[in-house]
Design an enzyme around this catalytic site. Structure first.
Site, PDB file in Angstrom:
ATOM      1  CG  HIS A  55      -1.288  13.466 -25.110  1.00 58.28           C
ATOM      2  ND1 HIS A  55      -0.326  14.833 -24.751  1.00 58.28           N
ATOM      3  CD2 HIS A  55      -0.326  12.775 -24.111  1.00 58.28           C
ATOM      4  CE1 HIS A  55       0.748  14.759 -24.849  1.00 58.28           C
ATOM      5  NE2 HIS A  55       1.061  13.461 -23.587  1.00 58.28           N
ATOM      6  NE  ARG A  89      -3.524  -2.112   2.166  1.00 57.43           N
ATOM      7  CZ  ARG A  89      -3.707  -2.894   2.889  1.00 57.43           C
ATOM      8  NH1 ARG A  89      -3.215  -3.043   3.748  1.00 57.43           N
ATOM      9  NH2 ARG A  89      -4.855  -3.893   2.542  1.00 57.43           N
ATOM     10  CG  HIS A 116       3.894   8.987 -25.523  1.00 54.25           C
ATOM     11  ND1 HIS A 116       2.693   8.841 -25.494  1.00 54.25           N
ATOM     12  CD2 HIS A 116       4.279   9.874 -24.727  1.00 54.25           C
ATOM     13  CE1 HIS A 116       1.627   9.439 -25.141  1.00 54.25           C
ATOM     14  NE2 HIS A 116       3.073  10.973 -24.600  1.00 54.25           N
ATOM     15  CD  GLU A 149       4.418  14.308 -24.300  1.00 56.75           C
ATOM     16  OE1 GLU A 149       3.890  16.195 -23.468  1.00 56.75           O
ATOM     17  OE2 GLU A 149       4.079  13.414 -24.322  1.00 56.75           O
ATOM     18  CE  LYS A 198       4.050  16.447 -15.718  1.00 56.42           C
ATOM     19  NZ  LYS A 198       4.336  14.647 -16.598  1.00 56.42           N
ATOM     20  CE  LYS A 243      -2.235  12.271 -15.752  1.00 57.51           C
ATOM     21  NZ  LYS A 243      -2.972  12.392 -17.066  1.00 57.51           N
ATOM     22  CG  HIS A 302      -3.545   8.906 -25.912  1.00 53.02           C
ATOM     23  ND1 HIS A 302      -3.661   9.497 -24.753  1.00 53.02           N
ATOM     24  CD2 HIS A 302      -2.084   9.165 -25.720  1.00 53.02           C
ATOM     25  CE1 HIS A 302      -3.053   9.628 -23.353  1.00 53.02           C
ATOM     26  NE2 HIS A 302      -1.986   9.443 -24.476  1.00 53.02           N
ATOM     27  CG  ASN A 351      -3.911  13.929 -20.800  1.00 49.59           C
ATOM     28  OD1 ASN A 351      -2.877  14.367 -21.414  1.00 49.59           O
ATOM     29  ND2 ASN A 351      -4.545  14.177 -20.277  1.00 49.59           N
ATOM     30  NE  ARG A 361      -1.196  15.696 -13.897  1.00 50.33           N
ATOM     31  CZ  ARG A 361      -0.160  14.563 -12.928  1.00 50.33           C
ATOM     32  NH1 ARG A 361      -0.546  15.650 -11.903  1.00 50.33           N
ATOM     33  NH2 ARG A 361       0.980  13.648 -12.995  1.00 50.33           N
ATOM     34  CD  GLU A 418      -5.867  14.061 -15.965  1.00 47.86           C
ATOM     35  OE1 GLU A 418      -5.177  13.413 -15.554  1.00 47.86           O
ATOM     36  OE2 GLU A 418      -5.667  14.628 -17.717  1.00 47.86           O
TER      37      GLU A 418
END
Lengths: 364, 364
Positions: B247, B120, B264, B184, B226, B142, B251, B244, B240, B236
């Site tokens: 993206h 955890r 990517h 990026e 960032k 992330k 994606h 993206n 935030r 997010e």
């Protein structure tokens, strides 16, 4: 119906306890996210309560998907996280979905973890149907799955949006599972609530007969005691560890027996008896207190002796348990009924003596 | 060396950027937990930098375990979470251990997630060795793995204790991966930092030549941009999402091509060009601005056209992307260079026109 709150600021949430509340859409509505719902349940619980929950959610005009896992501890696996998330993805579920855990501790733990990690976190509602889940695992945000090398070794702290405990679902609970849940109940009295412990001594017959008033009291007090501890230490930085009374021994018993001979609560019951014995050996409690604890565990019909294994095996399992840090095994001990203490300084000889004293012997 | 901080209160952490800092124990010491360390790396990076990092950690008298994954996106799987946690359990690692991610985005993402879920949550240090990881994935918490049905669909927000970016490691980065990281970088200028965008237009030759000063500036500005966004919206909830930019299209391109034809950053580069085109179609930016964006992406040597697939296929992949909520696909669009806007209200016809305009045609 009785409601209380786990006070965690923005992450706080209500616990509702009552009869027939599975059918009350008004309790679910505030906890649901804006999107569709997935009910995660198991093969024992689905035939009994799935239809009722589906009906309640459809009254709220929710799309409802169902994932039914095989009943049993083996379902608490990463493979089933892959399965659950695959079902959600296939159905096009986004971050605005809600997962409902309908079942006992296994379903609650894996569903909470699936909600924690699906798309990095979606809403979760716990609908516990076993006594253990109602008084313990559904409250407090400990979620996770097992690794072949250790129980609950993969998981997250992730709070649900609500816990909805319909005590009618306990009617169908097998006797062995019901008694197993009582180990955690006794634990709350021991660590935090002397009055509750005394009440249990006086009313165990009514509890075992599942009398409605007695059950309601057991669940309310247990949830309140747990919520208090969780609110003070959400991430188990310190205090929260007292909830593990009996669990260091208990986890070792579960591990030594391959997790398939003892229910969690049964192993915890033995662990509580052992923790009391160890506390007495270290002069933290009197023999009369140890005897009261032993008598109450015994009165619930829970086991009080561990299976015979070499003591070194037990010690090895304790060291791998996640409460071992820096190579030292931490124990939760009692300073009296209603008061617990966390310590990493227990003489190994005392641990061995306790194990020896409460281990079954072939010719006992 | 340059240091900055991601300002998240108790979860805040430093980012160190400099040459040769992999060998500096003083940067690692404050971020390590009290127990042993596991370095998670991959088969490309291990032969180059593993020994150096082991040496640094051993100077701090740490036990060091190493898990080397196969290089490549396929390693970002739940199966490898099972593998990593199994290695930690076998070694008896407790909650006081620290995981070090030594590698690019794949290693950083899976190591961060392993740290989030092992018992955890344990400590994590990001040691990015690719430009993409230094300017993007190592910062902001992330973490996650892929599901066969979708990229990054299982994960957590989990902040590292430190990011230690040794720019010397970029010397070994293949040209294609280096350029991929620049997508990026351009993004930060577009969403947040007009001055940085202009600087990139003026200095792209020096950046592509990997001149030390130019590289340092690129990484510092990207991390700062960032960190600013993450500090304002860690989970997010809203803002935030501007990270993206490019993206949603990107994606879909990665998904349509089975994640093995485009890096990517390459898919994001095409996505940025498409987002600029869509923004211009909706009269949010001028044609001259669109042309500057196209020219800068082109100047990095990154692709600007998507592979040919039916437009409905692309739209379907966008809907399953996690940014789709309530069935609507969210886009990050530009209101000018240095200013982004999040919207779920893009006319489908305009999306189709953009896809059509920037798709490769067999007889183009």
């Amino acid at each position: 119906m009785h409601s209380l709150r786990v006070d965690l600021g923005q992450r706080g949430y209500p616990i509702h306890i009552g009869t027939g509340i599975l059918a009350d859409p008004a309790l679910f509505a505030p906890a649901l996210s804006t999107g569709p719902v997935a009910i995660i349940t198991d093969s024992n619980v689905a035939p009994l309560y799935l239809e009722a929950l589906q009906k309640t959610l459809r009254k709220l005009e929710k799309d409802v998907l169902t994932v039914t896992l095989a009943a049993g501890e083996a379902s608490k696996s990463l493979a089933n996280i892959q399965e659950i998330t695959g079902r959600l993805l296939s159905a096009g579920y986004g971050r605005d979905c809600t997962l409902c855990a309908l079942g006992g501790g296994v379903v609650g733990d894996i569903t909470g973890f699936a909600a924690a990690v699906y798309q990095r976190g979606v809403a979760c509602i716990q609908v516990p149907t076993s006594l253990l889940a109602m008084v313990d695992s559904s409250v407090g945000g400990k979620t996770g799955v097992n690794h072949p090398l250790g129980k609950n070794m993969i998981g997250a702290f992730y709070q649900p949006r609500a816990v909805i405990a319909d005590t009618d679902t306990l009617d169908s609970l097998p006797d062995r599972e019901f008694r197993s849940g009582l180990a955690e109940v006794i634990k709350y009295g021991l660590i935090n609530d002397q009055g509750f412990f005394s009440w249990l001594e006086d009313h165990m017959d009514a509890v075992l007969a599942r009398e409605a008033d007695a059950l309601a009291k057991v669940i309310q007090y247990s949830c309140k005691d747990k919520a208090d501890v969780v609110a003070r230490d959400e991430l188990e930085g310190g205090l929260r560890a007292i909830l593990n009374l009996g669990h260091t021994f208990g986890h070792a018993i579960e591990a030594a027996t391959g997790y398939d001979q003892y229910l969690h609560g049964e192993a915890v019951a033995i662990g509580i008896v052992m923790a009391a014995d160890l506390s007495r050996r270290l002069d933290l409690i009197r023999e009369s207190e140890q005897n009261r604890i032993y008598a109450l565990v015994k009165a619930t019909g829970l086991p009080t002796f561990a299976p015979a294994f070499p003591i070194d095996d037990y010690l090895a399992f304790m060291r791998v348990d996640k409460k071992a840090e820096g190579g030292r095994v931490r124990f939760i001990l009692l300073r009296g009924i209603g008061s617990a203490v966390i310590t990493g300084d227990v003489p190994p000889a005392a641990i061995a003596q306790t194990l020896q004293a409460f281990m079954e012997h072939e010719h006992a």
